[in-house]
Each structure stands twice: as C-alpha cells, then as structure tokens.
Write a protein that holds these residues in place. Structure first.
Motif, mmCIF file in Angstrom:
data_model
loop_
_atom_site.group_PDB
_atom_site.id
_atom_site.type_symbol
_atom_site.label_atom_id
_atom_site.label_comp_id
_atom_site.label_asym_id
_atom_site.label_seq_id
_atom_site.Cartn_x
_atom_site.Cartn_y
_atom_site.Cartn_z
ATOM 1 N N ASN A 21 0.719 -0.570 -0.006
ATOM 2 C CA ASN A 21 0.133 -0.099 0.169
ATOM 3 C C ASN A 21 1.228 0.878 -0.005
ATOM 4 N N HIS A 22 2.043 0.741 0.615
ATOM 5 C CA HIS A 22 3.025 2.560 0.290
ATOM 6 C C HIS A 22 3.652 2.337 -1.129
ATOM 7 N N VAL A 23 3.599 1.762 -1.819
ATOM 8 C CA VAL A 23 4.716 1.241 -3.007
ATOM 9 C C VAL A 23 3.619 2.177 -4.243
ATOM 10 N N GLN A 24 4.793 3.065 -4.305
ATOM 11 C CA GLN A 24 4.184 3.499 -5.906
ATOM 12 C C GLN A 24 4.193 2.942 -7.201
ATOM 13 N N SER A 25 5.871 2.425 -7.008
ATOM 14 C CA SER A 25 5.982 1.929 -8.219
ATOM 15 C C SER A 25 7.788 1.614 -8.362
ATOM 16 N N ILE A 26 7.950 1.035 -9.439
ATOM 17 C CA ILE A 26 10.083 -0.165 -8.672
ATOM 18 C C ILE A 26 10.251 0.917 -9.646
ATOM 19 N N GLU A 27 11.397 1.462 -9.616
ATOM 20 C CA GLU A 27 12.322 1.928 -10.921
ATOM 21 C C GLU A 27 13.854 1.059 -10.970
ATOM 22 N N ARG A 28 14.182 1.864 -12.541
ATOM 23 C CA ARG A 28 15.350 1.500 -12.419
ATOM 24 C C ARG A 28 16.643 2.653 -12.038
ATOM 25 N N ILE A 29 17.987 2.308 -11.284
ATOM 26 C CA ILE A 29 17.985 3.636 -10.932
ATOM 27 C C ILE A 29 19.304 3.956 -12.111
ATOM 28 N N THR A 78 8.162 4.530 -3.314
ATOM 29 C CA THR A 78 7.064 4.699 -1.471
ATOM 30 C C THR A 78 6.346 6.037 -1.679
ATOM 31 N N LYS A 79 5.167 6.122 -0.697
ATOM 32 C CA LYS A 79 4.868 7.176 -0.297
ATOM 33 C C LYS A 79 3.526 6.962 1.314
ATOM 34 N N TYR A 80 4.586 6.840 1.990
ATOM 35 C CA TYR A 80 3.360 6.809 3.724
ATOM 36 C C TYR A 80 3.322 8.621 3.438
ATOM 37 N N GLU A 81 1.611 8.886 4.089
ATOM 38 C CA GLU A 81 1.182 10.219 3.966
ATOM 39 C C GLU A 81 1.524 10.718 2.684
ATOM 40 N N ASP A 82 2.216 11.884 3.446
ATOM 41 C CA ASP A 82 2.256 12.788 2.099
ATOM 42 C C ASP A 82 3.701 13.233 1.529
ATOM 43 N N ILE A 83 4.377 11.742 2.262
ATOM 44 C CA ILE A 83 6.109 11.797 1.883
ATOM 45 C C ILE A 83 6.527 11.160 1.069
ATOM 46 N N GLU A 84 6.631 11.039 -0.306
ATOM 47 C CA GLU A 84 7.289 10.726 -1.606
ATOM 48 C C GLU A 84 8.875 10.025 -1.034
ATOM 49 N N LEU A 85 9.164 8.745 -1.197
ATOM 50 C CA LEU A 85 10.604 8.709 -1.159
ATOM 51 C C LEU A 85 10.786 7.723 -1.726
ATOM 52 N N GLY A 86 12.147 7.600 -2.423
ATOM 53 C CA GLY A 86 13.411 6.617 -2.730
ATOM 54 C C GLY A 86 13.934 5.349 -2.000
ATOM 55 N N LEU A 87 13.815 4.187 -2.393
ATOM 56 C CA LEU A 87 14.181 3.410 -1.474
ATOM 57 C C LEU A 87 15.592 2.558 -2.409
ATOM 58 N N TYR A 115 13.328 0.083 13.139
ATOM 59 C CA TYR A 115 12.819 0.160 11.836
ATOM 60 C C TYR A 115 11.908 -0.481 11.021
ATOM 61 N N PHE A 116 12.011 -1.692 12.811
ATOM 62 C CA PHE A 116 11.309 -3.249 11.924
ATOM 63 C C PHE A 116 10.035 -3.715 12.015
ATOM 64 N N GLY A 117 9.092 -3.816 11.572
ATOM 65 C CA GLY A 117 7.518 -4.394 11.708
ATOM 66 C C GLY A 117 7.474 -5.832 12.355
ATOM 67 N N GLY A 118 8.692 -6.938 12.424
ATOM 68 C CA GLY A 118 8.305 -7.728 12.527
ATOM 69 C C GLY A 118 8.931 -8.535 11.457
ATOM 70 N N ILE A 119 8.635 -9.547 11.494
ATOM 71 C CA ILE A 119 9.131 -10.723 10.636
ATOM 72 C C ILE A 119 8.197 -12.272 9.645
ATOM 73 N N LEU A 129 10.268 -7.670 8.219
ATOM 74 C CA LEU A 129 9.791 -5.840 7.235
ATOM 75 C C LEU A 129 9.647 -4.377 7.676
ATOM 76 N N ILE A 130 9.554 -3.857 6.514
ATOM 77 C CA ILE A 130 10.523 -2.354 6.654
ATOM 78 C C ILE A 130 9.227 -1.197 7.751
ATOM 79 N N LYS A 131 9.398 -0.674 8.869
ATOM 80 C CA LYS A 131 8.214 0.370 9.688
ATOM 81 C C LYS A 131 8.862 0.973 7.964
ATOM 82 N N LEU A 132 7.769 1.676 7.668
ATOM 83 C CA LEU A 132 8.130 2.940 6.525
ATOM 84 C C LEU A 132 7.829 4.356 7.375
ATOM 85 N N ALA A 133 6.892 4.213 8.368
ATOM 86 C CA ALA A 133 6.845 5.225 9.137
ATOM 87 C C ALA A 133 7.727 5.885 10.116
#
Length: 140
Positions: A21-29, A78-87, A115-119, A129-133
C-alpha cells in the motif's frame, strides 16, 4: 485470517518487505542529483515524471555494507502520508501475501529494531518487514 501484501526485496542475502500500500512504483536506478550537506544515506534526488523525490540508500540507512549497483538494483518509490521517498535496494523479488498470524514481532534483542515491524514467515522464507513511518521520521 488477515492478509498483508508485501513487496519483497533483497539487501545482500537478507530478504526484506514493505507494505504494498505504500509502494508507488519500482524503477531502475537512473540519474541521481546529489544534495549538498545531506546525511550519508541520502543519495540525492531524482525527477520522476515531474516529481522531485529524495533517494535513500537503504543499505547505508540500515548500516549494512555498501554494494555496487548492478542491473538488478532498483529504486522502490514509496509514499507514506504526503512523503514520497525512493529506497535503493539490491533487487526486488516479488509481491507476496503474508498471513498476519505468520508475522512475528522482533523481540527486544538489543538489535536496532526501530525500523522493523516484524518478521514474516512464508514457506521457507524469512522476510524482515520495514516500518516506513519510522524510516521517514528519521529521514526528515
């Protein structure tokens, strides 16, 4: 039974996941423009379809050794609330359904687990699992 969809990716030999739900797209670098005085893990910004998106090297952010970018290297937008970020990740593997019951909390084992929400245990795989927030809070 509550299912969670996860985008799985690799950093070295370990597999990680992020809520789809937080992933907008997957891009080549592609061309990353450096930003002066940014923290070491901020590689710069990219222009993606008219949006300027900060790019974070997830390996650097999680204190893993740096890797050479390959043809498999991807940027997960990724997008979380109003923040877009590339990982930046070594490679994306797949999108999987994880049963909430098969996700174990990461115990307070003295590891830096903020940063981790569990395994997630899926067949023979363990996906951290990464906690984006949390990642974004520190990325500000």
């Amino acid at each position: 039974m509550t299912m969670v969809k996860i985008v799985a990716f690799k950093l070295g030999e370990e597999e990680y996941g992020i809520d789809v739900n937080h992933v907008q797209s997957i891009e080549r670098i592609n061309q990353i423009t450096r930003v002066p005085n940014a923290p070491i893990y901020v590689k710069g910004v990219i222009n993606l379809r008219g949006n300027v998106i900060p790019i974070i090297d997830l390996r650097s952010k999680l204190n893993l050794e740096e890797a050479v970018h390959t043809a498999n290297t991807r940027v997960i937008i990724t997008k979380y609330e109003d923040i877009e970020l590339g990982l930046i990740v070594d490679q994306t593997t797949d999108v999987i359904d994880a049963d909430q019951d098969n996700i174990e909390p990461i115990s307070s084992s003295g590891l830096d687990v903020e940063y981790f929400g569990g395994i997630a245990k899926i067949e023979s795989r363990l996906i951290i699992l990464i906690k984006l927030a949390e990642l974004l809070n520190v990325a500000d």
